[in-house]
Every structure is written in C-alpha cells, then in structure tokens.
Design a protein around this motif. Structure first.
Motif, PDB file in Angstrom:
ATOM      1  N   ALA A 126     -21.951 -53.630 -22.706  1.00  0.00           N
ATOM      2  CA  ALA A 126     -20.561 -53.196 -22.162  1.00  0.00           C
ATOM      3  C   ALA A 126     -20.691 -52.275 -21.250  1.00  0.00           C
ATOM      4  O   ALA A 126     -20.248 -52.334 -19.983  1.00  0.00           O
ATOM      5  CB  ALA A 126     -19.584 -52.802 -22.925  1.00  0.00           C
ATOM      6  N   ARG A 128     -23.902 -52.005 -19.232  1.00  0.00           N
ATOM      7  CA  ARG A 128     -24.282 -52.836 -17.709  1.00  0.00           C
ATOM      8  C   ARG A 128     -23.010 -53.163 -17.641  1.00  0.00           C
ATOM      9  O   ARG A 128     -22.959 -53.401 -15.997  1.00  0.00           O
ATOM     10  CB  ARG A 128     -25.172 -53.776 -18.800  1.00  0.00           C
ATOM     11  N   SER A 129     -22.070 -54.037 -17.740  1.00  0.00           N
ATOM     12  CA  SER A 129     -21.094 -54.883 -17.429  1.00  0.00           C
ATOM     13  C   SER A 129     -20.510 -53.784 -15.972  1.00  0.00           C
ATOM     14  O   SER A 129     -19.651 -53.751 -14.646  1.00  0.00           O
ATOM     15  CB  SER A 129     -19.571 -55.451 -17.992  1.00  0.00           C
ATOM     16  N   ARG A 133     -20.507 -53.296 -11.902  1.00  0.00           N
ATOM     17  CA  ARG A 133     -19.242 -53.240 -11.611  1.00  0.00           C
ATOM     18  C   ARG A 133     -19.407 -51.939 -10.675  1.00  0.00           C
ATOM     19  O   ARG A 133     -18.367 -52.115  -8.816  1.00  0.00           O
ATOM     20  CB  ARG A 133     -17.482 -53.090 -12.111  1.00  0.00           C
ATOM     21  N   GLU A 138     -28.987 -54.389 -10.175  1.00  0.00           N
ATOM     22  CA  GLU A 138     -28.183 -55.305 -11.420  1.00  0.00           C
ATOM     23  C   GLU A 138     -30.298 -55.477 -12.686  1.00  0.00           C
ATOM     24  O   GLU A 138     -29.888 -54.233 -13.412  1.00  0.00           O
ATOM     25  CB  GLU A 138     -28.548 -56.540 -11.587  1.00  0.00           C
TER      26      GLU A 138
END
Length: 180
Positions: A126, A128-129, A133, A138
């Motif tokens: 979570a 990482r997500s 954003r 990445e």
C-alpha cells in the motif's frame, strides 16, 4: 574513538540490549522500564555501528544481536522441562484445558507469524502504491517495500506477543487493515 572502537561498542550494546530484554521477559510481570532500556540498547547499537561503518557496521551489529538471541533461545530450550506423559487418572476437564492451551498457543503462533507477515506485506505494498502516485521512481518504491516488510513484521509480531488477552491480539491485525 576510532571507527573500530565504536563498532565494538555498538556490538557490545547489541548484546547488552538483548540480555536486558531477556531479563525483562523472564520476569513474571512485564517491566516497561527494562523493555525500554533493552530496545534503546539495540537502537543505540544500530546507530553506533552505522556511525562507525555505515550499513556494513549495522549488519555486523545485527549479526552479534542475532547470535546472542540464538544462544539465549538455545539455553532457554535446554532449561525447559521435558514434557511428561499424560496420566490416565487425570480428569477430563484437565485434558480439555490442555487442548484449549494448545489451541491458544497455535493461534498466537499463527497471528505472530504468517498473519503479521501478510499484514506487513499488505502495508508495504500500500505504501508503494502511494509512493508511485507521488513523484517517486518505481525502483525507489520497490526498494521501499523491501525495506518496510522486515521493519513492520517484527513490530507487529512484538505488538501481538506483548498484548494480554486473545481479544486484543485478534483485534491487532484487523485494526491494521490486513487480512490473513
């Protein structure tokens, strides 16, 4: 003080921190003062070793801490009394009590092990997500996951093991938003 001396001091602090935690956890009542002192010793060991040799020093201090923990666990395992055969004259209630104790122990093991790991992985993914954003590369977000899981899992395990009562243990992973 030279870098080697600081590293040696950090390794000694790691050993002392684990010894303090073992002393604290071997008491019948929980000692928050000794727990705090032990964890502070481990944190100080990481800082001193990091100052001395960077990530390599932290790895060396962690090895000393893990070796000390392994020795303390081996000693505790050898001191445990051998399990005795069940007497045939025990009342049925005692056997049911033993089953309930075993069930509680297995539940605690599952909560502190795979469930806490699943929650740690979910929280790291979570994060990482969220990081992707934002303007984070990445590759950096992937490294963040790899760094967060080994940090979150022991913290969750510690929190589960230090909580008194099954209701509070069951609420721990659920409150974190993880699902087994």
């Amino acid at each position: 003080m030279s870098g080697d001396g600081i590293l040696v001091l950090g390794c000694a602090l790691a050993i002392g921190g684990l010894g303090t935690l073992r002393l604290s956890w071997s008491r019948t009542g929980r000692s928050s003062g000794l727990n705090t002192l032990g964890w502070a010793g481990l944190a100080g060991a990481g800082m001193l070793a990091g100052l001395a040799e960077g990530a390599w020093g932290i790895a060396i201090a962690a090895l000393f801490a893990m070796a000390t923990a392994a020795l303390l666990l081996a000693r505790a395992a050898l001191e445990q009394p051998r399990s005795k055969r069940r007497a045939t004259h025990l009342p049925r209630a005692a056997t049911e009590h033993e089953r309930a104790d075993r069930t509680r122990a297995i539940t605690t093991l599952l909560l502190a092990g795979p469930v806490a790991l699943a929650v740690a992985v979910a929280a790291a993914l979570a994060s990482r997500s969220l990081a992707i954003r934002w303007p984070v590369a990445e590759a950096d977000a992937n490294v963040m996951v790899l760094a967060l899981v080994p940090l979150l899992w022991p913290l969750l395990t510690f929190a589960i093991l230090m909580v008194r009562g099954r209701d509070a243990q069951d609420a721990g992973p659920a409150a974190s938003g993880g699902q087994p």
